[in-house]
Design an enzyme around this catalytic site. Structure first.
Site, PDB file in Angstrom:
ATOM      1  N   ASN A   1       0.863  -1.185   0.000  1.00 30.85           N
ATOM      2  CA  ASN A   1       0.000   0.000   0.000  1.00 30.85           C
ATOM      3  C   ASN A   1       0.896   1.230   0.000  1.00 30.85           C
ATOM      4  O   ASN A   1       1.548   1.524   0.997  1.00 30.85           O
ATOM      5  CB  ASN A   1      -0.883  -0.050   1.255  1.00 30.85           C
ATOM      6  CG  ASN A   1      -1.673   1.228   1.466  1.00 30.85           C
ATOM      7  OD1 ASN A   1      -1.802   2.058   0.558  1.00 30.85           O
ATOM      8  ND2 ASN A   1      -2.213   1.390   2.673  1.00 30.85           N
ATOM      9  N   TRP A   2       0.907   1.934  -1.126  1.00 30.59           N
ATOM     10  CA  TRP A   2       1.803   3.102  -1.228  1.00 30.59           C
ATOM     11  C   TRP A   2       1.246   4.336  -0.532  1.00 30.59           C
ATOM     12  O   TRP A   2       1.930   5.340  -0.423  1.00 30.59           O
ATOM     13  CB  TRP A   2       2.033   3.444  -2.700  1.00 30.59           C
ATOM     14  CG  TRP A   2       2.899   2.464  -3.426  1.00 30.59           C
ATOM     15  CD1 TRP A   2       3.590   1.398  -2.892  1.00 30.59           C
ATOM     16  CD2 TRP A   2       3.198   2.468  -4.829  1.00 30.59           C
ATOM     17  NE1 TRP A   2       4.276   0.753  -3.874  1.00 30.59           N
ATOM     18  CE2 TRP A   2       4.053   1.384  -5.074  1.00 30.59           C
ATOM     19  CE3 TRP A   2       2.812   3.286  -5.887  1.00 30.59           C
ATOM     20  CZ2 TRP A   2       4.538   1.093  -6.352  1.00 30.59           C
ATOM     21  CZ3 TRP A   2       3.291   3.001  -7.153  1.00 30.59           C
ATOM     22  CH2 TRP A   2       4.150   1.918  -7.380  1.00 30.59           C
ATOM     23  N   LYS A   3      -0.013   4.289  -0.159  1.00 33.29           N
ATOM     24  CA  LYS A   3      -0.657   5.464   0.451  1.00 33.29           C
ATOM     25  C   LYS A   3      -0.502   6.672  -0.496  1.00 33.29           C
ATOM     26  O   LYS A   3      -0.518   6.485  -1.709  1.00 33.29           O
ATOM     27  CB  LYS A   3      -0.086   5.713   1.847  1.00 33.29           C
ATOM     28  CG  LYS A   3      -0.098   4.415   2.674  1.00 33.29           C
ATOM     29  CD  LYS A   3       0.234   4.597   4.107  1.00 33.29           C
ATOM     30  CE  LYS A   3       0.178   3.226   4.796  1.00 33.29           C
ATOM     31  NZ  LYS A   3       0.418   3.293   6.225  1.00 33.29           N
TER      32      LYS A   3
ATOM     33  N   HIS B   1      -9.127   1.126   5.937  1.00 42.31           N
ATOM     34  CA  HIS B   1      -7.786   1.322   6.497  1.00 42.31           C
ATOM     35  C   HIS B   1      -7.868   2.274   7.692  1.00 42.31           C
ATOM     36  O   HIS B   1      -8.666   3.217   7.686  1.00 42.31           O
ATOM     37  CB  HIS B   1      -6.865   1.891   5.415  1.00 42.31           C
ATOM     38  CG  HIS B   1      -5.429   1.866   5.833  1.00 42.31           C
ATOM     39  ND1 HIS B   1      -4.904   2.808   6.678  1.00 42.31           N
ATOM     40  CD2 HIS B   1      -4.432   0.991   5.573  1.00 42.31           C
ATOM     41  CE1 HIS B   1      -3.633   2.522   6.906  1.00 42.31           C
ATOM     42  NE2 HIS B   1      -3.326   1.421   6.238  1.00 42.31           N
TER      43      HIS B   1
ATOM     44  N   GLU C   1      -6.113   4.670   8.596  1.00 43.82           N
ATOM     45  CA  GLU C   1      -5.931   6.093   8.287  1.00 43.82           C
ATOM     46  C   GLU C   1      -7.222   6.701   7.750  1.00 43.82           C
ATOM     47  O   GLU C   1      -7.514   7.872   8.000  1.00 43.82           O
ATOM     48  CB  GLU C   1      -4.778   6.257   7.275  1.00 43.82           C
ATOM     49  CG  GLU C   1      -3.430   6.032   7.958  1.00 43.82           C
ATOM     50  CD  GLU C   1      -2.357   5.452   7.065  1.00 43.82           C
ATOM     51  OE1 GLU C   1      -2.484   5.512   5.831  1.00 43.82           O
ATOM     52  OE2 GLU C   1      -1.375   4.914   7.619  1.00 43.82           O
TER      53      GLU C   1
ATOM     54  N   GLU D   1      -4.572  -5.118  11.262  1.00 46.99           N
ATOM     55  CA  GLU D   1      -3.535  -4.094  11.377  1.00 46.99           C
ATOM     56  C   GLU D   1      -3.679  -3.367  12.704  1.00 46.99           C
ATOM     57  O   GLU D   1      -4.472  -2.408  12.804  1.00 46.99           O
ATOM     58  CB  GLU D   1      -3.669  -3.082  10.239  1.00 46.99           C
ATOM     59  CG  GLU D   1      -3.515  -3.688   8.869  1.00 46.99           C
ATOM     60  CD  GLU D   1      -3.022  -2.667   7.862  1.00 46.99           C
ATOM     61  OE1 GLU D   1      -1.938  -2.880   7.313  1.00 46.99           O
ATOM     62  OE2 GLU D   1      -3.691  -1.647   7.662  1.00 46.99           O
TER      63      GLU D   1
ATOM     64  N   GLY E   1       3.272   2.147  10.636  1.00 43.65           N
ATOM     65  CA  GLY E   1       4.196   3.258  10.406  1.00 43.65           C
ATOM     66  C   GLY E   1       5.016   3.640  11.622  1.00 43.65           C
ATOM     67  O   GLY E   1       5.642   4.700  11.649  1.00 43.65           O
TER      68      GLY E   1
ATOM     69  N   SER F   1       4.217  -2.179  10.083  1.00 43.31           N
ATOM     70  CA  SER F   1       5.681  -2.228  10.146  1.00 43.31           C
ATOM     71  C   SER F   1       6.266  -3.569   9.714  1.00 43.31           C
ATOM     72  O   SER F   1       7.235  -4.055  10.306  1.00 43.31           O
ATOM     73  CB  SER F   1       6.168  -1.838  11.548  1.00 43.31           C
ATOM     74  OG  SER F   1       5.769  -0.514  11.862  1.00 43.31           O
TER      75      SER F   1
ATOM     76  N   GLY G   1       3.083  -1.189   4.153  1.00 44.40           N
ATOM     77  CA  GLY G   1       3.080   0.224   3.798  1.00 44.40           C
ATOM     78  C   GLY G   1       4.487   0.668   3.415  1.00 44.40           C
ATOM     79  O   GLY G   1       4.954   0.446   2.295  1.00 44.40           O
ATOM     80  N   GLY G   2       5.184   1.270   4.351  1.00 45.82           N
ATOM     81  CA  GLY G   2       6.504   1.867   4.113  1.00 45.82           C
ATOM     82  C   GLY G   2       7.459   0.985   3.322  1.00 45.82           C
ATOM     83  O   GLY G   2       8.095   1.451   2.362  1.00 45.82           O
TER      84      GLY G   2
HETATM   85  P1  PGA Z   1       3.379   0.251   7.473  1.00 46.46           P
HETATM   86  O1  PGA Z   1       1.867   0.442   6.978  1.00 46.46           O
HETATM   87  O2  PGA Z   1       3.862  -1.031   6.855  1.00 46.46           O
HETATM   88  O3  PGA Z   1       4.105   1.450   6.972  1.00 46.46           O
HETATM   89  O4  PGA Z   1       3.343   0.150   8.953  1.00 46.46           O
HETATM   90  C1  PGA Z   1       0.978  -0.645   6.924  1.00 46.46           C
HETATM   91  C2  PGA Z   1      -0.362  -0.199   6.455  1.00 46.46           C
HETATM   92  O5  PGA Z   1      -0.769   0.935   6.760  1.00 46.46           O
HETATM   93  O6  PGA Z   1      -1.073  -0.949   5.777  1.00 46.46           O
END
Ligand code: PGA
Length: 250
Positions: free
Chosen positions: A11-13, A97, A99, A166, A172, A211, A232-233
């Protein structure tokens, strides 16, 4: 034995322009070309989806959107519908998600509507659930998961669903759940899903997210109820996402 096919999603956000996304795919696609035993999914921002759909044609990588709106069409400025995503070539969409729940006020009710319309249009749905740190510390993890599952999945058929656990405190932050914490939550979620869906819940894939890195993916994937990862990251660099996709085991 876990016979569920592994599912690794990035997920590149809100990262990468179309040209940055092209560079990434140019490096990433050849590096995973020979992988046939696991699903590989990437979720670029909406703006890059058309270009990426062309690049992945004939490859083993699938596209996901990061969000969708729950109406078919209409006067909803700035929103994107499930049929638009399907036509572009998306195989999946991420819904719920944390966020989006935190910054865009998504609720279990809107999550439910978004899942419903996405499945109707033939999109697979990666449904995110997970507790806040304060909820975990207050011993309320299972209560939160229960609410997210009961309301979020109300009247939803499990065909096409992928669940992503999650824990919000792990997203993150560099603070990954331990394999024990992940397994415990995943096992709980699967037990709950069995009450919902019966034996077919054993086929549902439950991803861990928060993470995930090339360093911790192997130990997470060794857990019997962890069927994949939402990254994500560490999905933003082709080399590190490649290493995650190529985790050992599975
Ligand atoms: P992260 O994000 O790997 O940067 O912790 C995961 C996500 O939000 O799906």
């Amino acid at each position: 034995m876990n016979t569920r096919r592994a599912f690794i999603a990035g997920n590149w956000k809100m990262h990468k322009t179309v040209s940055e996304a092209r560079d990434y795919f140019g490096a990433f696609l050849p590096s995973v070309r020979n992988i046939v035993d696991r699903d590989i999914v990437l979720a670029p921002p909406f703006t890059a989806l058309t270009a990426m759909a062309e690049m992945i044609r004939g490859s083993n990588v699938m596209l996901s959107a990061q969000n969708v709106f729950y109406e078919e069409n209409g006067a909803y400025t700035g929103e994107v519908s499930a049929s638009m995503l399907k036509e572009l070539g998306c195989a999946y969409v991420i819904v719920g998600h944390s966020e989006r729940r935190q910054y865009f006020h998504e609720t279990d009710e809107t999550v439910n509507k978004k899942i419903m319309i996405s499945l109707k249009h033939g999109l697979g749905v990666i449904v995110c659930i997970g507790e806040l740190l304060s909820e975990r510390e207050a011993g309320r993890t299972y209560e939160v998961l229960e609410r997210q599952i009961t309301t979020g999945l109300k009247d939803i058929n499990n065909e096409g669903l992928v669940i992503a656990y999650e824990p919000v405190w792990a997203i993150g932050t560099g603070r990954t759940a331990t394999p024990e914490q992940a397994q415990e939550a995943h096992e709980h979620i699967r037990t709950r899903l069995r009450e919902f869906y019966g034996k077919s819940a054993d086929r549902l894939r439950i991803l861990y997210g928060g993470s995930v890195t090339p360093e911790n993916i192997d130990s997470l994937m060794a857990c019997p109820d962890v069927d994949g990862a939402l990254v994500g990251g560490a999905s933003r660099k082709p080399e590190s996402f490649e290493m995650i996709v190529k985790f050992k085991g599975g």
